[in-house]
Design a protein around this motif. Structure first.
Motif, mmCIF file in Angstrom:
data_model
loop_
_atom_site.group_PDB
_atom_site.id
_atom_site.type_symbol
_atom_site.label_atom_id
_atom_site.label_comp_id
_atom_site.label_asym_id
_atom_site.label_seq_id
_atom_site.Cartn_x
_atom_site.Cartn_y
_atom_site.Cartn_z
ATOM 1 N N UNK A 18 0.830 -1.208 0.000
ATOM 2 C CA UNK A 18 0.000 0.000 0.000
ATOM 3 C C UNK A 18 0.862 1.255 0.000
ATOM 4 N N UNK A 19 1.915 1.226 0.778
ATOM 5 C CA UNK A 19 2.807 2.393 0.828
ATOM 6 C C UNK A 19 3.478 2.614 -0.521
ATOM 7 N N UNK A 20 3.841 1.510 -1.167
ATOM 8 C CA UNK A 20 4.456 1.615 -2.497
ATOM 9 C C UNK A 20 3.461 2.207 -3.507
ATOM 10 N N UNK A 90 1.170 -13.881 -5.021
ATOM 11 C CA UNK A 90 -0.157 -14.430 -5.299
ATOM 12 C C UNK A 90 -1.070 -13.327 -5.816
ATOM 13 N N UNK A 91 -2.222 -13.720 -6.344
ATOM 14 C CA UNK A 91 -3.191 -12.722 -6.749
ATOM 15 C C UNK A 91 -3.984 -12.274 -5.533
ATOM 16 N N UNK A 92 -3.956 -10.980 -5.283
ATOM 17 C CA UNK A 92 -4.769 -10.394 -4.232
ATOM 18 C C UNK A 92 -5.475 -9.200 -4.859
ATOM 19 N N UNK A 93 -6.797 -9.200 -4.787
ATOM 20 C CA UNK A 93 -7.547 -8.099 -5.380
ATOM 21 C C UNK A 93 -7.042 -6.777 -4.810
ATOM 22 N N UNK A 94 -6.720 -5.847 -5.694
ATOM 23 C CA UNK A 94 -6.207 -4.555 -5.255
ATOM 24 C C UNK A 94 -4.684 -4.471 -5.349
ATOM 25 N N UNK A 95 -4.069 -5.638 -5.581
ATOM 26 C CA UNK A 95 -2.604 -5.689 -5.650
ATOM 27 C C UNK A 95 -2.118 -6.492 -6.843
ATOM 28 N N UNK A 96 -2.912 -6.488 -7.896
ATOM 29 C CA UNK A 96 -2.571 -7.247 -9.092
ATOM 30 C C UNK A 96 -1.191 -6.876 -9.635
#
Length: 283
Positions: A18-20, A90-96
């Motif tokens: 998130x910070x990135x 891994x796939x995480x919604x919001x971090x594709x």
DNA sequence: GCGACAG
DNA sequence: ATCTTGTCGC
């Protein structure tokens, strides 16, 4: 050896991600920066790129990343690079982006080294731009890291900031008539986060277009539509087709036994009446 | 426990 | 994202 790319990352990792996203978001440019973007006919635009990542069926690590470049307005493929990669995230919604973008950046870098003259002037990305939980989807992420204008092209609505795929939304979709018809996706804050676009005169499901980097929403929508021979814009569609094909040719006959039967389908995926490339007529 | 969930 | 067969139309 090869680490798994499955399971949800620890909260600590998500917080770093998130910070990135917040850091890179400060570098995002959500307006037109190129001369061709100001031209109604897009004169000056000659190369449009598309990227995609396809996956190996039972494998959570192996995948194929592809970058294609098409001529504009002809939409002929003039460059392709497809490469097998090992996914780490891994796939995480919001971090594709953390799953796919590193490999896409590599492909752009390789193009810059080998064929700089073929560098696309804009990139269509499978996924969202600012239509995102924190306003920084994969199309923004790739755009900022490569400094290329990028457009987010999603096939499903990401339900963020009050946007819902509810009855009202579906009714708006039903009211889209001709190819090129749109309606705005307005978040709870009153901001227009993207546009639903009927990209082809005979497609039921719209595309969800949003700004990635260095382009306005209006121009992004117009260009995405002009790249459509079918529902999916040709750059993204070709990257998708070719990355799957690369997987098939690379490790196609090592697991699932597949009897052979070649087909040719150079034309329409589903077939639809006809027409030049856009609209209907009004008697 | 229930619903969401770009690719 | 991935799997899948047939069906319709040009």
């Amino acid at each position: 050896m090869a680490r798994e790319a499955a399971g949800r990352p620890p909260e600590e990792t998500l917080s770093l991600w998130k910070r990135e996203q917040a850091r890179l978001k400060a570098l995002l440019v959500d307006r037109d920066t190129e001369a061709w973007q100001r031209d109604p006919a897009f004169s000056g635009l000659h190369r449009v790129g598309g990227v995609d990542v396809s996956f190996v069926k039972g494998d959570s690590v192996r995948a194929c990343a592809s970058l294609v470049v098409l001529s504009f307005p002809e939409l002929q493929v003039v460059y392709e690079e497809s490469r097998m990669v090992n996914l780490t995230a891994p796939y995480v919604a919001g971090f594709l982006a953390f799953r796919e973008v590193p490999f896409l950046v590599d492909l752009v870098r390789q193009l810059q080294e080998k064929e700089p003259g073929l560098m696309p002037q804009v990139l269509l990305v499978d996924g969202n731009g600012v239509l995102h939980h924190r306003g920084f989807g994969v199309a923004c992420h790739l755009g900022v890291l490569t400094e290329l204008p990028c457009i987010g092209v999603a096939k499903k609505l990401l339900q963020v900031d009050g946007l819902e795929n509810n009855a009202l939304h579906k009714e708006k979709i039903r009211l889209l008539r001709a190819g090129g018809d749109t309606f705005p996706l307005t978040g709870g804050s009153g901001t227009v986060l993207g546009m639903a676009l009927k990209s082809h005169s005979c497609s039921t499901k719209p595309l969800y277009i949003s700004v990635g980097h260095r382009i306005s929403l209006e121009v992004a929508v117009r260009l995405a539509q002009r790249c459509c021979r079918f529902r999916i814009p040709e750059p993204v569609r070709q990257a998708d087709i070719r990355s799957r094909e690369h997987i098939r040719k690379t490790l196609g006959h090592l697991g699932p036994p597949a009897p052979g039967q070649e087909r040719s389908q150079a034309q329409s995926p589903k077939a639809c009446p006809k027409g030049g490339l856009g609209e209907a007529a009004d008697p």
